[in-house]
Design a protein around this motif. Structure first.
Motif, short mmCIF file in Angstrom:
data_model
loop_
_atom_site.label_atom_id
_atom_site.label_comp_id
_atom_site.label_asym_id
_atom_site.label_seq_id
_atom_site.Cartn_x
_atom_site.Cartn_y
_atom_site.Cartn_z
N UNK A 9 125.76 135.01 35.83
CA UNK A 9 125.41 134.45 36.98
C UNK A 9 126.47 135.05 38.01
N UNK A 10 125.90 135.51 39.41
CA UNK A 10 126.54 136.54 40.45
C UNK A 10 126.23 135.36 41.68
N UNK A 11 126.99 135.74 42.87
CA UNK A 11 126.65 135.02 43.96
C UNK A 11 126.61 136.15 45.14
N UNK A 12 125.47 136.18 45.65
CA UNK A 12 125.06 136.94 46.79
C UNK A 12 125.55 136.67 48.02
N UNK A 13 126.83 137.48 48.38
CA UNK A 13 127.39 136.97 49.75
C UNK A 13 126.53 137.28 50.87
N UNK A 14 125.86 138.24 50.90
CA UNK A 14 124.95 138.53 51.99
C UNK A 14 123.73 137.67 52.35
#
Length: 86
Positions: free
Chosen positions: A22-27
């Protein structure tokens, strides 16, 4: 001289995560998604609750915080209870 001020790219690319991480897309307003693979110079992420994958530059990705992981798991469980994902 032509090109004398050019420097080689010394920034190392981030390590490739394990599938399903699980990752977070800061854009995209800190949108969380599971890592699904590499598409050229982009990483493919998919919402945990199901949905359409999207691509993001690795420099805009960070690991999900524990609270973000919890929110994503709850979203997946809710989608599962509605029959939207298996």
């Amino acid at each position: 001289m032509h090109g004398e001020n050019l420097r080689p790219n010394t920034q190392e690319p981030p390590d490739l995560p394990i599938l399903g991480t699980l990752l977070v897309d800061t854009s995209r307003n800190n949108r969380a998604g599971e890592f699904r693979g590499v598409a050229g110079c982009y990483w493919s992420l998919r919402p945990m609750g199901g949905g359409i994958e999207w691509e993001v530059e690795p420099r805009h990705v960070r690991p999900a915080l524990p609270i973000e992981q919890l929110h994503a798991r709850i979203a997946r469980l809710n989608a599962r209870s509605r029959g939207e994902v298996l």
